[in-house]
Structures are given as C-alpha cells and as structure tokens.
Design a protein around this motif. Structure first.
Motif, mmCIF file in Angstrom:
data_model
loop_
_atom_site.group_PDB
_atom_site.id
_atom_site.type_symbol
_atom_site.label_atom_id
_atom_site.label_comp_id
_atom_site.label_asym_id
_atom_site.label_seq_id
_atom_site.Cartn_x
_atom_site.Cartn_y
_atom_site.Cartn_z
ATOM 1 N N TYR A 1 4.014 -23.830 16.481
ATOM 2 C CA TYR A 1 2.745 -24.322 15.974
ATOM 3 C C TYR A 1 2.354 -23.304 14.918
ATOM 4 O O TYR A 1 2.177 -22.122 15.214
ATOM 5 N N CYS A 2 2.274 -23.733 13.680
ATOM 6 C CA CYS A 2 2.203 -22.802 12.541
ATOM 7 C C CYS A 2 0.835 -22.157 12.374
ATOM 8 O O CYS A 2 0.121 -22.407 11.397
ATOM 9 N N GLU A 3 0.498 -21.335 13.321
ATOM 10 C CA GLU A 3 -0.694 -20.506 13.258
ATOM 11 C C GLU A 3 -0.333 -19.183 13.900
ATOM 12 O O GLU A 3 0.330 -19.149 14.933
ATOM 13 N N LYS A 4 -0.735 -18.106 13.263
ATOM 14 C CA LYS A 4 -0.488 -16.780 13.821
ATOM 15 C C LYS A 4 -1.841 -16.142 14.113
ATOM 16 O O LYS A 4 -2.683 -16.049 13.223
ATOM 17 N N PHE B 1 4.160 -16.770 15.914
ATOM 18 C CA PHE B 1 3.294 -17.947 15.886
ATOM 19 C C PHE B 1 2.591 -18.082 17.235
ATOM 20 O O PHE B 1 3.043 -17.547 18.246
ATOM 21 N N ASP C 1 8.283 -15.452 12.771
ATOM 22 C CA ASP C 1 8.496 -15.658 11.343
ATOM 23 C C ASP C 1 9.412 -14.546 10.832
ATOM 24 O O ASP C 1 8.988 -13.399 10.657
ATOM 25 N N ASP D 1 12.443 -19.725 16.466
ATOM 26 C CA ASP D 1 11.535 -20.010 15.353
ATOM 27 C C ASP D 1 10.085 -19.677 15.666
ATOM 28 O O ASP D 1 9.205 -19.928 14.848
ATOM 29 N N SER D 2 9.808 -19.105 16.823
ATOM 30 C CA SER D 2 8.448 -18.697 17.145
ATOM 31 C C SER D 2 8.089 -17.372 16.496
ATOM 32 O O SER D 2 6.958 -16.929 16.565
ATOM 33 N N GLU E 1 2.436 -26.708 7.974
ATOM 34 C CA GLU E 1 3.776 -26.589 8.549
ATOM 35 C C GLU E 1 4.873 -26.751 7.503
ATOM 36 O O GLU E 1 5.954 -26.205 7.639
ATOM 37 N N TYR F 1 6.572 -23.557 6.132
ATOM 38 C CA TYR F 1 7.575 -22.837 6.908
ATOM 39 C C TYR F 1 8.950 -23.509 6.919
ATOM 40 O O TYR F 1 9.873 -22.975 7.492
ATOM 41 N N SER G 1 4.996 -22.285 20.878
ATOM 42 C CA SER G 1 6.045 -23.238 20.505
ATOM 43 C C SER G 1 5.718 -24.570 21.163
ATOM 44 O O SER G 1 5.293 -24.613 22.316
ATOM 45 N N ASP H 1 -3.560 -19.583 9.424
ATOM 46 C CA ASP H 1 -3.164 -20.970 9.622
ATOM 47 C C ASP H 1 -2.413 -21.403 8.370
ATOM 48 O O ASP H 1 -2.728 -20.981 7.271
#
Length: 158
Positions: free
Chosen positions: A91-94, A79, A72, A69-70, A149, A152, A82, A146
């Motif tokens: 951690y939902c930031e790319k 992301f 998308d 899940d790291s 969460e 996702y 993890s 950003d």
C-alpha cells in the motif's frame, strides 16, 4: 499437584507463535502490517532465553519485508503494509511512525546478530527519514508520504 496456569507473558508468546506466518514471515495473512511490537517481543524473549526459534521469526519477517516490495529499494523506507501475504503488493504510503519503529528494531537486531545487512538497512531507512520525511523549512517531520501507486511501477531513474 495440578499444573499451574500459564502466565500472561507465556500466553502472549503462544499467541505470537500462533499468529506467525512461517512461509512469508510476519503475522497473519493479508493485509500484512509489520507489527513491530510483536517482533520486538520475540527478539527480547530470544535475548532473555536464547530461544532461536524466536530470533528466526524476527529475521525471517524482516527479510520478507525488506527483500519484498514492502520496502522501497530505490528511495528507502518501508511502506505502511502489504495487501498480500507475501509482502509483494505494498500500500503505497510510508509512515514516519512505522519507519522509526522499524529503524529501532533493525538497530536492535544488528546489536543481537552482528550481521551487517541489518545495519546497512537501518542506515538506508535513516537516510529516507532524513531526506524525504524531514522538512528543513519547518524543522519538523512529515507524518507520512503518500504516493500514487503508478509512481512505484516506473523503472528506477525515471
């Protein structure tokens, strides 16, 4: 004659091997960051020496990140990190920096292995960078994306 002290390079490679997570790939436990520089070092050392264990380290790490899940799977892009050892809780930031470094690594891995899956993944990351982080109205790139969460955990297409 006594043994020679290991070179700094040998010490660095040994530290990399010790930090490697043979179960899930990557380095350390959690939070787990891609640590692209370490993967690049392992890949380049493999190219120079033919050490297959170093190539396996790189491929296992990239597989863990990209199939977990790291990455998308819908929008593309990796992301930032993890929060879990197994890459399952991103951690939902790319970040632009992380994704461009991973794009470069994926291209190099494809050049070394010839495995199309790395080329396909690189193209998907590139698409994410072009369509999400590039801002045509300014001609500049956003440094990160950003997101809440909750975004996702929604099913794709919602």
């Amino acid at each position: 004659m006594g043994r020679e002290a290991p070179t700094k390079h040998a010490q660095l490679l040994e530290a990399l091997r010790r930090a490697y997570d043979p179960v899930h790939g990557g380095f350390g436990r959690e939070p787990k960051f891609p640590m692209v520089e370490g993967l690049e070092l392992a890949l380049e050392e493999h190219v120079l020496t033919g050490d297959g264990a170093l190539l396996d380290m790189v491929l296992h790490s990239l597989t863990g990140m990209s199939e977990g899940d790291s990455y998308d799977q819908v929008e593309g892009g990796f992301f930032r990190h993890s929060t879990t050892r197994d890459w399952s809780m991103p951690y939902c930031e790319k970040m632009l920096k992380d994704n461009t470094e991973l794009l470069r690594l994926l291209g190099r891995v494809f050049a070394v292995t010839g495995e199309r899956k790395w080329s396909d993944l690189a193209k998907h990351v590139h698409r994410f960078l072009q369509h999400v982080l590039f801002l045509p109205e300014t001609g500049c790139w956003a440094g990160s994306q950003d997101a809440d969460e909750e975004c996702y955990v929604l099913p794709a297409g919602r």
